[in-house]
Motif scaffolding. Structure first.
Motif, PDB file in Angstrom:
ATOM      1  N   SER A  42      -0.996   9.439  -4.752  1.00  8.79           N
ATOM      2  CA  SER A  42      -0.200   8.857  -3.678  1.00  8.79           C
ATOM      3  C   SER A  42       0.387   7.559  -4.222  1.00  8.79           C
ATOM      4  O   SER A  42      -0.253   6.876  -5.021  1.00  8.79           O
ATOM      5  N   ALA A  43       1.615   7.268  -3.836  1.00  3.25           N
ATOM      6  CA  ALA A  43       2.282   6.076  -4.348  1.00  3.25           C
ATOM      7  C   ALA A  43       2.846   5.277  -3.185  1.00  3.25           C
ATOM      8  O   ALA A  43       3.341   5.851  -2.217  1.00  3.25           O
ATOM      9  N   ARG A  44       2.721   3.958  -3.258  1.00  2.00           N
ATOM     10  CA  ARG A  44       3.352   3.126  -2.212  1.00  2.00           C
ATOM     11  C   ARG A  44       3.788   1.803  -2.805  1.00  2.00           C
ATOM     12  O   ARG A  44       3.240   1.342  -3.827  1.00  2.00           O
ATOM     13  N   CYS A  45       4.770   1.204  -2.151  1.00  2.00           N
ATOM     14  CA  CYS A  45       5.293  -0.075  -2.621  1.00  2.00           C
ATOM     15  C   CYS A  45       4.414  -1.162  -2.029  1.00  2.00           C
ATOM     16  O   CYS A  45       4.301  -1.280  -0.816  1.00  2.00           O
ATOM     17  N   SER A  46       3.770  -1.908  -2.897  1.00  3.57           N
ATOM     18  CA  SER A  46       2.822  -2.898  -2.403  1.00  3.57           C
ATOM     19  C   SER A  46       2.988  -4.184  -3.201  1.00  3.57           C
ATOM     20  O   SER A  46       2.712  -4.209  -4.397  1.00  3.57           O
ATOM     21  N   GLY A  47       3.465  -5.220  -2.559  1.00 10.37           N
ATOM     22  CA  GLY A  47       3.660  -6.509  -3.230  1.00 10.37           C
ATOM     23  C   GLY A  47       4.674  -6.394  -4.349  1.00 10.37           C
ATOM     24  O   GLY A  47       5.798  -5.968  -4.134  1.00 10.37           O
ATOM     25  N   SER A  48       4.230  -6.710  -5.571  1.00  8.29           N
ATOM     26  CA  SER A  48       5.188  -6.717  -6.678  1.00  8.29           C
ATOM     27  C   SER A  48       5.074  -5.466  -7.537  1.00  8.29           C
ATOM     28  O   SER A  48       5.749  -5.331  -8.544  1.00  8.29           O
ATOM     29  N   LEU A  49       4.191  -4.533  -7.119  1.00  3.46           N
ATOM     30  CA  LEU A  49       3.982  -3.319  -7.918  1.00  3.46           C
ATOM     31  C   LEU A  49       4.007  -2.058  -7.051  1.00  3.46           C
ATOM     32  O   LEU A  49       3.715  -2.113  -5.865  1.00  3.46           O
ATOM     33  N   VAL A  50       4.337  -0.938  -7.696  1.00  6.49           N
ATOM     34  CA  VAL A  50       4.178   0.351  -7.012  1.00  6.49           C
ATOM     35  C   VAL A  50       2.731   0.769  -7.249  1.00  6.49           C
ATOM     36  O   VAL A  50       2.311   0.965  -8.387  1.00  6.49           O
ATOM     37  N   GLN A  51       1.992   0.850  -6.167  1.00  6.44           N
ATOM     38  CA  GLN A  51       0.571   1.180  -6.258  1.00  6.44           C
ATOM     39  C   GLN A  51       0.415   2.708  -6.310  1.00  6.44           C
ATOM     40  O   GLN A  51       0.853   3.401  -5.390  1.00  6.44           O
ATOM     41  N   VAL A  52      -0.157   3.206  -7.399  1.00  8.47           N
ATOM     42  CA  VAL A  52      -0.333   4.657  -7.531  1.00  8.47           C
ATOM     43  C   VAL A  52      -1.827   4.967  -7.592  1.00  8.47           C
ATOM     44  O   VAL A  52      -2.540   4.431  -8.428  1.00  8.47           O
ATOM     45  N   ASP A  53      -2.298   5.777  -6.671  1.00  9.88           N
ATOM     46  CA  ASP A  53      -3.722   6.127  -6.641  1.00  9.88           C
ATOM     47  C   ASP A  53      -3.898   7.628  -6.657  1.00  9.88           C
ATOM     48  O   ASP A  53      -3.081   8.362  -6.105  1.00  9.88           O
ATOM     49  N   LYS A  54      -5.003   8.030  -7.276  1.00  7.61           N
ATOM     50  CA  LYS A  54      -5.327   9.450  -7.253  1.00  7.61           C
ATOM     51  C   LYS A  54      -5.759   9.803  -5.840  1.00  7.61           C
ATOM     52  O   LYS A  54      -6.484   9.055  -5.207  1.00  7.61           O
TER      53      LYS A  54
END
Ligand SMILES: [Zn+2]
Length: 388
Positions: free
Chosen positions: A117-129
């Motif tokens: 799953s990916a989401r835009c969070s702060g200054s980075l795209v947060q990608v988690d399994k």
């Protein structure tokens, strides 16, 4: 370096270049005009994506295994694995590079790597399994990428049919379709402005002027760039050789007309093209395929059918002095290439003696405007409650 050390080095090298779950591969979010973007080049590099770009059409394609995405510079529409994705902001160019809206980039990552799953969070795209999940219960609904990117309705384009040198259908007593459509459109504009203060209400024409069909479509599509998603409603009056046919009906675009009546109504409305500057009109219709038109059509057609049903339902509830002829499909040029839910309403028959008279009547026009506004309200409620 010992063999064990080389092994560790190779493993750590693999982790650092492996995008999924590897922290080093997180994409930086850059702010452009207050909106989050990621660099296409970085996205491609970090996620091992193959790509192609056509400089003439400014259209790019991204591939990973069996997945793909299509984008066009300065447009906020994407096709991801055959589904339409609407972003709130368009793809832009910055310093020679292409910048993709952050949420669209996240949607692409999720489509290309279904286990993250990916989401835009702060200054980075947060990608988690994604955590392991049990097989979801069957709901009968097909999961679709588009639903995540589906934007709320932000504007409504009201298109008063015909105008200027194009009178539209001419009815009993010389009454012109173009006058009735403009009057109903104005009433609808007023009703919608009062009912939806947060939405932008736009008229394709506010007075008796000639506007080419493709210009009406473009005007609606240009609204998408700055405003997200919208609705397009074209208002017309029908005509037929039979003096006994009356009633109102709502159409959505389809290359397969519901029946012969639907086909002839479309032929009547499409006639205006002969009044247009031929070369200009043709070029614009050709341009429609700037993005996979067929893919857009499937998604937009579904939404348009829902809009047509809501409008027809709204009319049935409010219009008492005329009868419903139902929802139909036909190939209307004015609906072609509209990149949002769109419908064309034939509010009645100018060739029917009684109906022709009441179509010019203020209270009847008000009940049509109020029925359409109710239909729009019903559609927006249904649309916004579709699974996200
Ligand atoms: Zn018309």
């Amino acid at each position: 370096m010992t063999k064990a050390r080389i092994g560790i080095f190779i493993v750590s090298l693999f982790i650092s270049i492996c995008p999924v779950g590897g922290r080093d591969a997180q994409l930086k979010i850059q702010t452009i005009d207050g909106n989050g973007y990621v660099s296409l080049e970085e996205l491609i590099r970090s996620y091992r994506i193959e790509s192609s770009f056509d400089i003439i059409t400014q259209k790019g394609k991204l591939f990973h295994k069996s997945h793909y995405a299509v984008y066009t510079v300065s447009f906020s529409l994407f096709v991801i694995d055959g589904l339409l994705y609407r972003s709130e902001t368009p793809v832009v160019r910055r310093q020679g590079g292409i910048m993709i809206p952050c949420r669209a980039a996240s949607a692409i990552i999720e489509a290309f790597y279904p286990d993250v799953s990916a989401r835009c969070s702060g200054s980075l795209v947060q990608v988690d399994k994604k955590p392991e999940v049990k097989e979801p219960a069957k709901t009968g609904k097909t999961p679709a990428v588009i639903q995540r990117g589906k934007d709320r309705i932000r504007f409504i384009v009201i298109d008063a049919g015909h105008g200027g040198k194009d009178p539209g259908a001419v009815g009993i007593g010389g009454v012109h379709e173009k006058e009735i459509t403009l009057s109903v459109a104005r009433r609808l504009e007023k009703e919608l402005a009062a009912r939806f203060p947060s939405l932008r209400i736009v008229m394709t024409r506010k007075k008796d002027v000639f506007i080419e069909l493709s210009r009406r479509t473009d005007l609606a599509n240009e609204m998408i760039a700055g405003n997200g998603n919208g609705l397009f409603i074209s208002i017309h009056v029908n005509a037929t050789l039979s003096p006994i046919i009356s009633g109102y009906e709502t159409y959505y675009l389809s290359q397969n007309p519901s029946n012969d009546d639907a086909r002839s109504t479309a032929a009547l409305e499409n006639n205006v093209v002969v009044l247009e500057d031929e070369s200009k009109g043709k070029k614009l219709y050709d341009d429609i395929d700037y993005i996979e038109a067929m893919m857009l059509t499937t998604q937009i057609q579904k939404e348009s059918m829902m809009l047509a049903e809501s409008l027809q339902g709204g009319l049935s509830g409010r219009v008492k002095s005329s009868k419903s002829r139902g929802v139909k499909r036909a190939d209307f040029f004015v609906l072609r290439g509209v990149l949002m839910p769109a419908a064309l309403v034939e509010i009645g028959f100018i060739t029917h003696k009684k109906e022709s008279k009441i179509l010019g009547n203020a209270s009847h026009q008000n009940s049509i405007a109020s029925g359409l506004a109710q239909g729009i309200a019903d559609f927006i409620r249904k649309y916004n409650s579709l699974p996200q």
